[in-house]
Design a protein around this motif. Structure first.
Motif, mmCIF file in Angstrom:
data_model
loop_
_atom_site.group_PDB
_atom_site.id
_atom_site.type_symbol
_atom_site.label_atom_id
_atom_site.label_comp_id
_atom_site.label_asym_id
_atom_site.label_seq_id
_atom_site.Cartn_x
_atom_site.Cartn_y
_atom_site.Cartn_z
ATOM 1 N N VAL A 222 5.770 10.351 -3.682
ATOM 2 C CA VAL A 222 4.965 9.184 -4.046
ATOM 3 C C VAL A 222 4.748 8.271 -2.843
ATOM 4 O O VAL A 222 3.700 7.627 -2.713
ATOM 5 C CB VAL A 222 5.652 8.409 -5.195
ATOM 6 C CG1 VAL A 222 4.932 7.102 -5.502
ATOM 7 C CG2 VAL A 222 5.722 9.278 -6.445
ATOM 8 N N LEU A 223 5.731 8.196 -1.931
ATOM 9 C CA LEU A 223 5.669 7.250 -0.816
ATOM 10 C C LEU A 223 5.216 7.870 0.500
ATOM 11 O O LEU A 223 4.472 7.248 1.269
ATOM 12 C CB LEU A 223 7.042 6.599 -0.606
ATOM 13 C CG LEU A 223 7.600 5.768 -1.759
ATOM 14 C CD1 LEU A 223 8.966 5.203 -1.391
ATOM 15 C CD2 LEU A 223 6.649 4.636 -2.125
ATOM 16 N N LEU A 224 5.669 9.094 0.787
ATOM 17 C CA LEU A 224 5.434 9.672 2.117
ATOM 18 C C LEU A 224 3.952 9.847 2.472
ATOM 19 O O LEU A 224 3.582 9.640 3.633
ATOM 20 C CB LEU A 224 6.174 11.004 2.253
ATOM 21 C CG LEU A 224 7.702 10.924 2.269
ATOM 22 C CD1 LEU A 224 8.303 12.296 2.548
ATOM 23 C CD2 LEU A 224 8.191 9.921 3.310
ATOM 24 N N PRO A 225 3.082 10.227 1.530
ATOM 25 C CA PRO A 225 1.672 10.391 1.933
ATOM 26 C C PRO A 225 1.056 9.124 2.513
ATOM 27 O O PRO A 225 0.190 9.196 3.393
ATOM 28 C CB PRO A 225 0.980 10.794 0.623
ATOM 29 C CG PRO A 225 2.060 11.441 -0.182
ATOM 30 C CD PRO A 225 3.295 10.665 0.141
ATOM 31 N N SER B 40 0.809 -1.224 0.000
ATOM 32 C CA SER B 40 0.000 0.000 0.000
ATOM 33 C C SER B 40 0.841 1.272 0.000
ATOM 34 O O SER B 40 0.301 2.367 -0.176
ATOM 35 C CB SER B 40 -0.921 0.007 1.224
ATOM 36 O OG SER B 40 -0.166 -0.043 2.424
ATOM 37 N N LEU B 41 2.158 1.162 0.178
ATOM 38 C CA LEU B 41 3.007 2.352 0.141
ATOM 39 C C LEU B 41 3.158 2.883 -1.283
ATOM 40 O O LEU B 41 3.324 4.080 -1.496
ATOM 41 C CB LEU B 41 4.393 2.042 0.720
ATOM 42 C CG LEU B 41 4.470 1.722 2.207
ATOM 43 C CD1 LEU B 41 5.910 1.431 2.608
ATOM 44 C CD2 LEU B 41 3.916 2.874 3.032
ATOM 45 N N LEU B 42 3.136 1.981 -2.258
ATOM 46 C CA LEU B 42 3.317 2.375 -3.657
ATOM 47 C C LEU B 42 1.981 2.197 -4.372
ATOM 48 O O LEU B 42 1.671 1.119 -4.892
ATOM 49 C CB LEU B 42 4.406 1.525 -4.323
ATOM 50 C CG LEU B 42 4.776 1.883 -5.756
ATOM 51 C CD1 LEU B 42 5.268 3.316 -5.856
ATOM 52 C CD2 LEU B 42 5.834 0.920 -6.295
ATOM 53 N N VAL B 43 1.194 3.249 -4.390
ATOM 54 C CA VAL B 43 -0.141 3.175 -5.001
ATOM 55 C C VAL B 43 -0.126 3.622 -6.454
ATOM 56 O O VAL B 43 -1.029 3.279 -7.221
ATOM 57 C CB VAL B 43 -1.144 4.029 -4.180
ATOM 58 C CG1 VAL B 43 -1.302 3.467 -2.790
ATOM 59 C CG2 VAL B 43 -0.694 5.493 -4.114
ATOM 60 N N ALA B 44 0.874 4.386 -6.863
ATOM 61 C CA ALA B 44 0.948 4.884 -8.239
ATOM 62 C C ALA B 44 1.488 3.793 -9.158
ATOM 63 O O ALA B 44 2.504 3.165 -8.845
ATOM 64 C CB ALA B 44 1.840 6.122 -8.314
ATOM 65 N N PRO B 45 0.847 3.532 -10.280
ATOM 66 C CA PRO B 45 1.384 2.565 -11.249
ATOM 67 C C PRO B 45 2.773 2.982 -11.711
ATOM 68 O O PRO B 45 3.036 4.159 -11.960
ATOM 69 C CB PRO B 45 0.365 2.607 -12.394
ATOM 70 C CG PRO B 45 -0.902 3.095 -11.758
ATOM 71 C CD PRO B 45 -0.465 4.068 -10.695
ATOM 72 N N ILE B 46 3.665 2.000 -11.830
ATOM 73 C CA ILE B 46 5.050 2.267 -12.227
ATOM 74 C C ILE B 46 5.421 1.312 -13.350
ATOM 75 O O ILE B 46 4.956 0.165 -13.376
ATOM 76 C CB ILE B 46 6.011 2.115 -11.020
ATOM 77 C CG1 ILE B 46 7.450 2.474 -11.403
ATOM 78 C CG2 ILE B 46 5.939 0.722 -10.437
ATOM 79 C CD1 ILE B 46 8.401 2.522 -10.214
#
Length: 302
Positions: A204-207, A153-159
């Motif tokens: 990208v991660l901190l929020p 859940s820390l990386l929610v943006a598609p990469i």
């Protein structure tokens, strides 16, 4: 507020001291809680990446996470070799890109193993050919899949895997002042070891990490305290009525002396917690163990 003095001061007889610029509006340190969560995520990624490399390269591989820090992109790029392999990974919703960096010579060794050859020593740092780039891209696709799984859940943006860059000073993955979460790794494939880094924009991660020191509402503080106190173990004692005794009698005590207690034989013992009587109990037994049978309790104001 920003400290603008970036001069080097020196005092006769003392070594020179360098003063670094620090922007208080953009702190470059991670809170301890954030750092630990990220370390766990990147350690999981390292294990997954090592397993994937072993399967793809067909040589026993291991990836170890060595450090996780937050720094600006300019500082990150300045610490890289001038010639190296950088995989730029676009992130949906972010203008900055993530970067996976490793020596191109190490990647050429991985490709050699994938094609059935033996890893040659002292391979040059050079650009990949189209075939080599396609094979490395497959490895990076698998690595990003492991990254998404490990960070959860820390990386929610598609990469995704974007382009390749071979000059760390020309790669424009982010603005110079953008903060990056940088994880350092050691990749060992067979007997060959190589350093690697993974940089992800901090925005990208901190929020998803939330506040470093989250607070709870105090609206139900009384209920929370009562619930906590009810779950705290306490020592319960059965106590006779105490007997006053003089200090010289204590000093003259010897083995075999008898101390009379003023406790009546018919009176139950006091049930105490931390010296405070909360009831009375008669001496009984529970199987082979002594026990106290509660006969009265004392009500106390809260």
């Amino acid at each position: 507020m920003t400290l603008l003095d970036n001069t080097t001061t020196s005092i006769p007889g003392k070594p020179a001291r360098s003063v670094e610029v620090y922007d208080f509006l953009r702190p470059t340190t991670l809170a301890r809680e954030h750092s630990r969560v990220l370390e766990l995520g990147f350690e999981t990624f390292a294990r997954q990446w090592g397993t994937q490399l072993t399967a793809k390269v067909r040589v026993l591989s291991q990836v170890t996470c060595e450090q996780v820090v937050m720094t600006t992109y300019d500082e990150f790029a300045a610490g890289l070799p001038a010639t190296t392999a950088m995989v730029l990974c676009p992130l949906e919703g972010s203008s900055a890109k993530a970067v996976i960096q490793f020596p191109s010579a190490a990647a050429l060794g991985w490709v050699t193993h994938m094609l059935g050859g033996n890893h040659a020593q002292n391979l040059p740092e050079r650009k990949f050919t189209p075939i080599e780039q396609a094979l490395v891209r497959r490895l990076m696709d698998d690595a990003l899949e492991d990254l998404r799984y490990s960070l959860g859940s820390l990386l929610v943006a598609p990469i995704s895997v974007g382009g390749f860059q071979y000059n760390s000073q020309f790669a424009q993955a982010a603005a110079k002042s953008d903060l990056m979460i940088v994880a350092s790794f050691e990749i060992r494939v067979g007997d060959a070891a190589a350093p690697a880094t993974l940089a992800i924009p901090a925005e990208v991660l901190l929020p998803q990490l939330g506040d470093a020191n989250p607070t709870s509402t105090t609206a139900n503080a009384r209920e929370l305290v009562d619930a906590q106190l009810a779950a705290v173990p306490v020592d319960v004692s059965l106590r006779f009525v105490s007997a006053p005794i003089l200090p010289n009698e204590i000093l003259d005590l010897a083995v075999g002396d008898v101390l009379p207690l003023p406790h009546p034989a018919h009176r139950p013992l006091d049930v105490t917690i931390d010296g405070i009587a909360i009831g009375r109990a008669a001496v009984g037994a529970n199987g082979s163990r002594l026990a106290g049978i509660i006969v009265t309790t004392e009500e106390r104001l809260a």
